[in-house]
Write a protein that holds these residues in place. Structure first.
Motif, short mmCIF file in Angstrom:
data_model
loop_
_atom_site.label_atom_id
_atom_site.label_comp_id
_atom_site.label_asym_id
_atom_site.label_seq_id
_atom_site.Cartn_x
_atom_site.Cartn_y
_atom_site.Cartn_z
N GLU A 168 37.19 -45.38 -14.08
CA GLU A 168 37.71 -46.07 -15.26
C GLU A 168 38.17 -47.46 -14.87
OE1 GLU A 168 41.43 -44.66 -16.91
OE2 GLU A 168 41.80 -43.49 -15.08
N GLY A 169 38.27 -48.29 -15.89
CA GLY A 169 38.71 -49.65 -15.65
C GLY A 169 38.80 -50.41 -16.96
N SER A 170 39.15 -51.70 -16.86
CA SER A 170 39.24 -52.60 -18.00
C SER A 170 38.18 -53.67 -17.87
CB SER A 170 40.64 -53.23 -18.09
OG SER A 170 41.63 -52.24 -18.27
N GLN A 230 25.11 -33.62 -16.86
CA GLN A 230 25.93 -33.80 -18.07
C GLN A 230 26.80 -35.03 -17.95
OE1 GLN A 230 27.98 -30.43 -19.87
NE2 GLN A 230 29.80 -31.69 -20.17
N GLY A 231 26.73 -35.84 -18.99
CA GLY A 231 27.72 -36.90 -19.17
C GLY A 231 28.82 -36.35 -20.07
N ASP A 232 29.86 -35.81 -19.47
CA ASP A 232 30.90 -35.16 -20.25
C ASP A 232 31.68 -36.17 -21.09
OD1 ASP A 232 32.37 -32.93 -21.11
OD2 ASP A 232 33.98 -33.37 -19.68
N ARG A 233 32.02 -37.30 -20.46
CA ARG A 233 32.68 -38.39 -21.19
C ARG A 233 32.09 -39.72 -20.73
NH1 ARG A 233 38.77 -38.20 -19.86
NH2 ARG A 233 37.96 -37.50 -17.83
N LEU A 234 31.53 -40.42 -21.67
CA LEU A 234 31.04 -41.77 -21.42
C LEU A 234 31.52 -42.59 -22.61
CD1 LEU A 234 29.30 -43.45 -19.47
CD2 LEU A 234 27.36 -43.00 -20.98
N GLU A 235 32.65 -43.31 -22.43
CA GLU A 235 33.35 -43.81 -23.61
C GLU A 235 33.92 -45.22 -23.44
OE1 GLU A 235 36.06 -40.53 -23.92
OE2 GLU A 235 37.67 -41.57 -22.85
N TYR A 236 34.06 -45.85 -24.57
CA TYR A 236 34.74 -47.14 -24.70
C TYR A 236 36.17 -46.86 -25.14
CZ TYR A 236 36.06 -51.57 -26.95
OH TYR A 236 36.71 -52.71 -27.33
N ARG A 237 37.15 -47.54 -24.49
CA ARG A 237 38.56 -47.27 -24.77
C ARG A 237 39.23 -48.56 -25.25
NH1 ARG A 237 41.34 -43.57 -20.32
NH2 ARG A 237 40.78 -41.71 -21.51
N ALA A 238 39.81 -48.47 -26.42
CA ALA A 238 40.53 -49.62 -26.99
C ALA A 238 42.03 -49.36 -26.91
CB ALA A 238 40.12 -49.81 -28.46
N HIS A 239 42.77 -50.32 -26.32
CA HIS A 239 44.23 -50.21 -26.27
C HIS A 239 44.83 -51.62 -26.35
CE1 HIS A 239 43.84 -51.19 -21.97
NE2 HIS A 239 42.94 -50.22 -21.91
N GLU A 240 46.14 -51.70 -26.28
CA GLU A 240 46.83 -52.96 -26.59
C GLU A 240 46.50 -54.08 -25.61
OE1 GLU A 240 50.97 -52.27 -26.89
OE2 GLU A 240 50.81 -50.96 -28.65
#
Length: 374
Positions: free
Chosen positions: A210-212, A173-183
């Motif tokens: 996680e990372g940027s 399972q890939g529970d969370r595989l996401e792109y994150r947008a922040h400031e």
């Protein structure tokens, strides 16, 4: 002359009169076959009327020709076994009024008959509702051994145990595989889980990171765990965790994972590093179905530490809290893209470490991702 003719006529009529008088007298003592048949017909007609069948009045009355032709016939001696009922004409029978209450003239009135009050004792079969009798379990425990042999039945029982609970499963399972947008800078996050095993024992693999974009990865870890079912909805897990970022570090892991009351998915674990640092993490998720395919999922994660770990930016006590909500749509049960919002807070000494590194201790992420499994 007239008187002589009258006397002769009376004399000739006397035997016939006496014969008919004898028939009338014997009829009172023993019914003729035709009378018996008529009585049986009337009884059958009454039975059909009680069942809701329309039977006209007078249908059992014999015609004049029948009275004349059958008055001397003994039907009890007739062989009915050779009668061909397939040639009988049934097209004129009126079945439309079956199940309706007959009126005074034998015609259906339109009122439904309550068949529950009819006597069906001959057709009814009593269905047992209580527990099985004691004799049902009085036989030997392995009675089939007497017919097939103990060796053959042992093999069959072992195969049954394997097929009804001893299977091995693989789940990814890939529970969370996401792109994150922040400031500051957009980033990414992955949260994967894999297990292989049966109902009681499994090998469990977990990985998070996680990372940027454009920067070094901020955190990455892998866990290899043995999982043992300790309750219908909970597993005990123990194993090793290896961190690759922000620095290499190895931990011993002990935790539980399962489904809590009210359908909360819980994953809680304590970590003891090879440097003696003791930390813990608790995650909780709740799936709320809006429709069969549209699901909203609140999620909370909290991290704790028994001591300050300056090199990792971790303060003693409550280290951080992450809370968010995701709305996903299941195109299939195994594939569901989602959107959501996620808020991170660094707490206490951990917030001070973040500020010292030039980082914001409070970050809001707008996320878009996908959840899948196979």
């Amino acid at each position: 002359m007239k008187y002589l003719i009258a006397i002769l006529l009376v004399g000739a009529a006397s035997p016939a009169f006496a014969q008919h008088q004898g028939h009338s007298t014997s009829g009172r003592e023993t019914e003729s076959p035709s009378t018996q048949e008529q009585n049986a017909c009337e009884a059958e007609a009454e039975r059909h009327r009680a069942m809701g069948h329309a039977v006209p009045e007078g249908s059992c009355a014999p015609s004049e020709q029948q009275s004349d032709d059958h008055s001397g016939t003994d039907h009890s001696q007739m062989d009915h076994s050779t009668m061909d009922h397939s040639t009988m004409e049934h097209s004129s029978m009126d079945h439309s009024s079956m199940g309706q209450e007959p009126g005074p003239n034998g015609q259906a009135t339109g009122e439904q008959v309550d068949h529950s009050t009819m006597a069906h004792d001959d057709m009814a079969m009593e269905i047992p509702s209580g527990p099985p009798p004691a004799s049902a379990g009085s036989g030997p425990a392995k009675a089939a051994d007497a017919y097939w042999g103990a060796e053959a039945m042992d093999e069959a029982r072992e195969r049954l145990r394997h097929e009804q609970g001893g299977q091995q499963y693989f789940w990814f399972q890939g529970d969370r595989l996401e792109y994150r947008a922040h400031e500051d800078a957009d980033g990414y996050l992955f949260d994967l889980q894999v297990y292989y095993g049966g109902d009681l024992d499994k090998f469990w693999f977990k990985s998070e990171g996680e990372g940027s974009f454009g920067e070094e990865i901020e955190g990455a870890e892998v866990q290899a765990l043995y999982s043992r079912a300790i309750a219908p909805f909970f597993d005990f897990q123990a194993g090793i965790r290896q961190d690759f970022a922000p620095m290499d570090r190895t931990y011993a892991v002990v935790g539980i994972q399962g489904l809590a009351p009210y359908l909360f998915e819980i994953d809680a674990a304590a970590f003891l590093s090879d440097q003696g640092d003791l930390t813990a993490r608790v995650e909780a998720e709740l799936d709320q179905r809006i429709t069969q395919r549209l699901v909203v999922q609140p999620r909370v994660e909290a991290s704790f530490s028994a001591q300050d770990v300056p090199e990792l930016g971790i303060g003693a006590g409550l280290d951080s809290i992450e809370a968010g909500v995701r709305l996903r749509y299941h195109f299939a049960r195994e594939f569901a893209p989602y959107i959501g919002i996620d808020q991170e807070w660094r707490i206490g000494q951990s917030a001070d470490y973040a500020r010292a590194e030039g980082e914001d201790p409070n970050v809001t992420n707008y996320v878009i991702g996908v959840r899948f499994w196979f």
